[in-house]
Scaffold this active site. Sequence first.
Site, PDB file in Angstrom:
ATOM      1  N   SER A 118      -9.827  14.471  45.431  1.00  0.00           N
ATOM      2  CA  SER A 118      -8.686  13.748  45.988  1.00  0.00           C
ATOM      3  C   SER A 118      -7.619  13.584  44.905  1.00  0.00           C
ATOM      4  CB  SER A 118      -9.148  12.412  46.576  1.00  0.00           C
ATOM      5  OG  SER A 118      -8.161  11.853  47.400  1.00  0.00           O
ATOM      6  N   GLU A 137     -11.084  16.900  56.686  1.00  0.00           N
ATOM      7  CA  GLU A 137     -10.485  15.972  55.715  1.00  0.00           C
ATOM      8  C   GLU A 137      -9.805  14.784  56.391  1.00  0.00           C
ATOM      9  OE1 GLU A 137     -10.578  16.179  52.432  1.00  0.00           O
ATOM     10  OE2 GLU A 137     -10.832  18.278  51.859  1.00  0.00           O
ATOM     11  N   HIS A 176     -13.335  13.799  54.346  1.00  0.00           N
ATOM     12  CA  HIS A 176     -12.818  13.719  52.986  1.00  0.00           C
ATOM     13  C   HIS A 176     -13.792  12.918  52.125  1.00  0.00           C
ATOM     14  CE1 HIS A 176      -9.558  13.663  50.007  1.00  0.00           C
ATOM     15  NE2 HIS A 176      -9.758  12.375  49.837  1.00  0.00           N
TER      16      HIS A 176
END
Length: 531
Positions: free
Chosen positions: A221, A339, A443
């Site tokens: 991330s 995600e 995610h």
Amino acid sequence: MIRTLTLLTAALLTVAHAQDTAAPTVPPTSQSAPSAAPGTPVRAQVRTGTLVGREAGGVRVWQGIPYAAPPTGDRRWRAPQPPAIWVGDRDASRPGNVCLQRSALGDGPTRGSEDCLYLNVNAPANANRAPVMVWIHGGSFRSGAGSDYDGRVLAREQGAVVVTINYRLGPLGFLAAPGLVGNQGAGNYGLLDQQAALRWVRDNVAAFGGDPANVTVFGESAGGMSICNQLASPLAAGLFDKAIIQSGPCTPDIVLSPLADALKTGAAFARTLNCPDAGAACLRAVPAERLLTTETPGLAFISFPPVYGDGVLPRSPQEVFGSGQVNRVPTLMGTNLDEGTLFVAPFGRDGRDIPLWQFWLLVGQLEGWNTLRVLANYPTRDYPTVGLTASALVTDGVFACPSSEIIRDLARFTPVYAYEFRDRDAPSVLKPSAAIPDYGAYHAGELVSVFGTPLTGLASPAQFTPAQADLARTIRAYWGNFARTGNPNGAGLPVWAPFASPGGTVQTFQPGRIAGTTSFDQEHRCDLWSE
């Protein structure tokens, strides 16, 4: 409506570490002092003094190691300075302070301190010129800490020295204001911290059995975006030998800012702090916690993102990657199949799906003039919920397709291995919502596999099925092989072909099936997002 828009934009790129999500079911992070690591005392001599860590289970752990001086007082909003030398033994059995931060949506309590430039080292007991893996955590550039991640399993299994670091966050890490412009520009103090930590690793990791000439930086991330930016930073040249970027493309406009825009935002922010001239002395006198509780002018997906146009990032990463003037190191890069579910889920927690107007607003925020064309390619009738429609759009437009473009650019100049994590039954303690009835391969869903340890509020390896446990071990083996040699392949592993355009192969990870695909761009409608 304005509050809803603020929540929507704030949530879009929030890290998936559980205490940083908008989900009300997530427990807050403890504010209590961390306990000492168990085990037998073990010493390491670094340039600034002697560290006393702990050894247990074949892994030696040193925590709370200062890699730079506290960035407080006159050192606030300056490049990190060398740490102080100490006399005698320094206890390294507990993590250092995390960097000052609030919850992901900015409405929770603060944790941490300005004095936070610490790192942690996990090393096999018999390490001797072992590969080094330096973890950069995510958190939307405003939350998270290196000590949130346990590197012991990765160190023991892969024979690597695993280092986790803190870096300045939020306005303390990325505020650009006219009065703060220095020799290296303004903003990007967090990126400079990462570079300082990597220099510390080069200078000191041999004391822990690591090879300073074989350093892999990896992150997810905002941590992956940081590494992506470091590939484009001339100041990072020579600081690492390989890179692993997990769900972290740094080229979308919503995850970085040109310096001119950042300075305008910084000047407006300074005015709200009663520093009308945005002068350094006035800003440095503002209490740190007030910086976190003061509303950021305007609306942005990341309030204080990295900046390009200064000495750290003279040009946008997209331009750098396109030109090939990049730090050319072997790179492993990928995303997760779903995600977007993590970011969309909070907007269905009233027991209802996302209203169509909110979905249209999301598209408008992302795409502007291209809104109608994007909506035509993501018809809500093709998905069980509007939330899953929005999730697919976020997945493709913010993560999958920007990553694919970066992979293609980098593959022209250096070896690149591309992947997609596709375990739609990935374990999670996150609660479904009316908008997102199933998180899928969400995610950060791969993080428990990469580290092999629980992540508070997210998931635990104890939830794995046997097939998921096998997949996790394979992923760690790929990561470990890549850290050793720059090639993830090894004995007993499914062959992973390097990416080569056109029609490059993306390795897909799911329990019981690891295989390459050449249809990644088509599956994620990347023709739409590349125009």
